[in-house]
Scaffold this motif. Structure first.
Motif, PDB file in Angstrom:
ATOM      1  N   PHE A 105     -13.480  -5.946   4.900  1.00  0.00           N
ATOM      2  CA  PHE A 105     -13.561  -5.860   6.583  1.00  0.00           C
ATOM      3  C   PHE A 105     -12.242  -6.575   6.850  1.00  0.00           C
ATOM      4  O   PHE A 105     -12.087  -7.459   8.162  1.00  0.00           O
ATOM      5  CB  PHE A 105     -14.738  -6.785   7.021  1.00  0.00           C
ATOM      6  CG  PHE A 105     -15.893  -5.487   7.177  1.00  0.00           C
ATOM      7  CD1 PHE A 105     -16.349  -4.927   8.183  1.00  0.00           C
ATOM      8  CD2 PHE A 105     -16.783  -5.442   6.034  1.00  0.00           C
ATOM      9  CE1 PHE A 105     -17.157  -3.939   8.581  1.00  0.00           C
ATOM     10  CE2 PHE A 105     -17.813  -4.483   6.137  1.00  0.00           C
ATOM     11  CZ  PHE A 105     -17.954  -3.784   7.480  1.00  0.00           C
ATOM     12  N   GLY A 106     -11.194  -6.838   6.116  1.00  0.00           N
ATOM     13  CA  GLY A 106      -9.968  -7.634   6.544  1.00  0.00           C
ATOM     14  C   GLY A 106     -10.216  -8.991   6.946  1.00  0.00           C
ATOM     15  O   GLY A 106      -9.392  -9.559   7.625  1.00  0.00           O
ATOM     16  N   MET A 107     -11.091  -9.831   6.260  1.00  0.00           N
ATOM     17  CA  MET A 107     -11.476 -11.093   6.532  1.00  0.00           C
ATOM     18  C   MET A 107     -10.310 -11.741   5.978  1.00  0.00           C
ATOM     19  O   MET A 107     -10.038 -13.039   6.235  1.00  0.00           O
ATOM     20  CB  MET A 107     -12.645 -11.518   5.968  1.00  0.00           C
ATOM     21  CG  MET A 107     -13.940 -11.240   6.481  1.00  0.00           C
ATOM     22  SD  MET A 107     -15.593 -12.020   5.724  1.00  0.00           S
ATOM     23  CE  MET A 107     -15.394 -13.498   6.349  1.00  0.00           C
ATOM     24  N   TRP A 112      -7.232  -9.451  -1.271  1.00  0.00           N
ATOM     25  CA  TRP A 112      -8.446  -9.889  -1.560  1.00  0.00           C
ATOM     26  C   TRP A 112      -9.428  -8.635  -1.785  1.00  0.00           C
ATOM     27  O   TRP A 112     -10.329  -8.470  -2.500  1.00  0.00           O
ATOM     28  CB  TRP A 112      -8.850 -10.598  -0.368  1.00  0.00           C
ATOM     29  CG  TRP A 112      -8.434 -12.148  -0.359  1.00  0.00           C
ATOM     30  CD1 TRP A 112      -7.085 -12.543  -0.224  1.00  0.00           C
ATOM     31  CD2 TRP A 112      -9.171 -13.490  -0.402  1.00  0.00           C
ATOM     32  NE1 TRP A 112      -7.070 -13.952  -0.202  1.00  0.00           N
ATOM     33  CE2 TRP A 112      -8.272 -14.413  -0.407  1.00  0.00           C
ATOM     34  CE3 TRP A 112     -10.502 -13.682  -0.630  1.00  0.00           C
ATOM     35  CZ2 TRP A 112      -8.818 -15.697  -0.621  1.00  0.00           C
ATOM     36  CZ3 TRP A 112     -10.930 -14.802  -0.632  1.00  0.00           C
ATOM     37  CH2 TRP A 112     -10.036 -16.004  -0.741  1.00  0.00           C
ATOM     38  N   ASP A 113      -9.548  -7.778  -0.842  1.00  0.00           N
ATOM     39  CA  ASP A 113     -10.210  -6.493  -0.660  1.00  0.00           C
ATOM     40  C   ASP A 113     -10.119  -6.016  -1.993  1.00  0.00           C
ATOM     41  O   ASP A 113     -11.101  -5.361  -2.680  1.00  0.00           O
ATOM     42  CB  ASP A 113     -10.367  -6.012   0.624  1.00  0.00           C
ATOM     43  CG  ASP A 113     -10.742  -6.262   1.687  1.00  0.00           C
ATOM     44  OD1 ASP A 113     -11.686  -7.294   1.604  1.00  0.00           O
ATOM     45  OD2 ASP A 113     -10.339  -6.350   2.798  1.00  0.00           O
ATOM     46  N   ILE A 114      -8.798  -5.553  -2.213  1.00  0.00           N
ATOM     47  CA  ILE A 114      -8.745  -4.681  -3.614  1.00  0.00           C
ATOM     48  C   ILE A 114      -9.182  -5.443  -4.788  1.00  0.00           C
ATOM     49  O   ILE A 114      -9.982  -5.243  -5.730  1.00  0.00           O
ATOM     50  CB  ILE A 114      -7.298  -4.523  -3.808  1.00  0.00           C
ATOM     51  CG1 ILE A 114      -6.503  -3.666  -2.726  1.00  0.00           C
ATOM     52  CG2 ILE A 114      -6.739  -4.073  -5.263  1.00  0.00           C
ATOM     53  CD1 ILE A 114      -5.197  -3.594  -2.750  1.00  0.00           C
ATOM     54  N   ILE A 127      -6.536 -15.048  -9.367  1.00  0.00           N
ATOM     55  CA  ILE A 127      -5.828 -13.752  -8.807  1.00  0.00           C
ATOM     56  C   ILE A 127      -4.560 -14.002  -8.607  1.00  0.00           C
ATOM     57  O   ILE A 127      -4.264 -14.861  -7.685  1.00  0.00           O
ATOM     58  CB  ILE A 127      -6.879 -13.173  -7.589  1.00  0.00           C
ATOM     59  CG1 ILE A 127      -8.052 -12.921  -8.214  1.00  0.00           C
ATOM     60  CG2 ILE A 127      -6.218 -11.921  -7.256  1.00  0.00           C
ATOM     61  CD1 ILE A 127      -9.175 -12.680  -6.898  1.00  0.00           C
ATOM     62  N   PHE A 128      -3.736 -13.437  -8.900  1.00  0.00           N
ATOM     63  CA  PHE A 128      -2.193 -13.402  -8.578  1.00  0.00           C
ATOM     64  C   PHE A 128      -2.057 -12.139  -7.561  1.00  0.00           C
ATOM     65  O   PHE A 128      -2.411 -10.832  -7.857  1.00  0.00           O
ATOM     66  CB  PHE A 128      -1.266 -13.131  -9.576  1.00  0.00           C
ATOM     67  CG  PHE A 128       0.139 -12.885  -9.236  1.00  0.00           C
ATOM     68  CD1 PHE A 128       0.853 -13.841  -8.804  1.00  0.00           C
ATOM     69  CD2 PHE A 128       0.884 -11.577  -8.808  1.00  0.00           C
ATOM     70  CE1 PHE A 128       2.249 -13.903  -8.521  1.00  0.00           C
ATOM     71  CE2 PHE A 128       1.894 -11.349  -8.399  1.00  0.00           C
ATOM     72  CZ  PHE A 128       2.879 -12.528  -8.285  1.00  0.00           C
ATOM     73  N   ASN A 149       4.151 -15.131  -2.980  1.00  0.00           N
ATOM     74  CA  ASN A 149       3.148 -14.546  -3.508  1.00  0.00           C
ATOM     75  C   ASN A 149       1.965 -15.455  -3.373  1.00  0.00           C
ATOM     76  O   ASN A 149       2.265 -16.898  -3.280  1.00  0.00           O
ATOM     77  CB  ASN A 149       3.637 -14.622  -5.083  1.00  0.00           C
ATOM     78  CG  ASN A 149       4.672 -13.326  -5.124  1.00  0.00           C
ATOM     79  OD1 ASN A 149       4.397 -12.323  -4.379  1.00  0.00           O
ATOM     80  ND2 ASN A 149       5.512 -13.681  -6.068  1.00  0.00           N
ATOM     81  N   ASN A 150       0.687 -15.083  -3.535  1.00  0.00           N
ATOM     82  CA  ASN A 150      -0.577 -16.082  -3.572  1.00  0.00           C
ATOM     83  C   ASN A 150      -1.168 -16.225  -4.716  1.00  0.00           C
ATOM     84  O   ASN A 150      -1.277 -15.257  -5.420  1.00  0.00           O
ATOM     85  CB  ASN A 150      -1.553 -15.506  -2.478  1.00  0.00           C
ATOM     86  CG  ASN A 150      -0.851 -15.954  -1.258  1.00  0.00           C
ATOM     87  OD1 ASN A 150      -1.631 -15.257   0.152  1.00  0.00           O
ATOM     88  ND2 ASN A 150       0.196 -16.324  -0.946  1.00  0.00           N
TER      89      ASN A 150
END
Length: 194
Positions: A105-107, A112-114, A127-128, A149-150
């Motif tokens: 839901f694009g939060m 993130w969703d992937i 997670i990179f 990058n996060n």
């Protein structure tokens, strides 16, 4: 005899000085490694997955819960870091022990969703997320520089069950405002557009 004692003391002092030098430089990469959430020094990577888009998932602990699917709501304990080690987001910054996240839901950013669809309840991961799947060229003014990058450190605590289902719509109660004078029950209706 004095010569032997003196020689022994010299060797002993030499040994101590060598030992103290090596302990200070035993891991020279400590100075060059970015101070990110990173795999904690006392934890090891169990498994990893690298996707074509550059997203990388490193498992620190494998969960035994259900796989996470599109539309699932999960409680997460998380921290988001930039590569220089700067903490930019996390439930602890909001003084919360966990945070609800609805998958798809694009939060958060697309990364993130992937990533979430590759995980299961109980997983503890790093997670990179490459910039293009994070905040991209725009960044977030004053917080996230453009093209950053996060690195997300996350523990998926549980998969939430909806508090109720109305007309095939899942309803989750995340937090109730104690000052809210209106009490909702199955007879009250709310129309909400997102």
């Amino acid at each position: 005899m004095k010569v032997i004692v003196s020689l022994f003391l010299l060797v002993f002092i030499f040994f101590l000085s060598c030992k103290s030098n090596t302990s200070n430089n035993s891991n020279p990469s400590d100075e060059t490694e970015p101070k990110v959430a990173g795999l904690k020094k006392n934890k090891t990577e169990l498994d990893s997955l690298v996707l074509n888009d550059g997203l990388k998932i490193h498992w620190i602990k494998r969960g035994e819960g259900d796989s996470i699917q599109l539309g699932d709501c999960v409680d997460i304990d998380y921290k988001v870091f930039l590569e220089d080690g700067k903490l930019i987001e996390g439930n602890h910054l909001l003084k919360k022990s966990s945070f609800p996240f609805i998958v798809g839901f694009g939060m958060q950013t697309p990364g993130w969703d992937i990533a979430m669809k590759k995980l299961r309840a109980g997983d503890e991961v790093e997670i990179f997320i490459p910039s293009k799947l994070a905040r991209g060229e725009k960044g977030v003014e004053g917080i996230i520089p453009p093209n950053s990058n996060n690195i997300v450190y996350m523990h998926i605590l549980q998969k939430r069950k909806p508090n109720r289902i109305i007309d095939n719509t899942k309803v989750y109660l995340f937090e109730e405002n104690a000052s809210n004078k209106i009490k909702f029950n199955s007879e009250n209706t709310i129309v909400f557009h997102a």
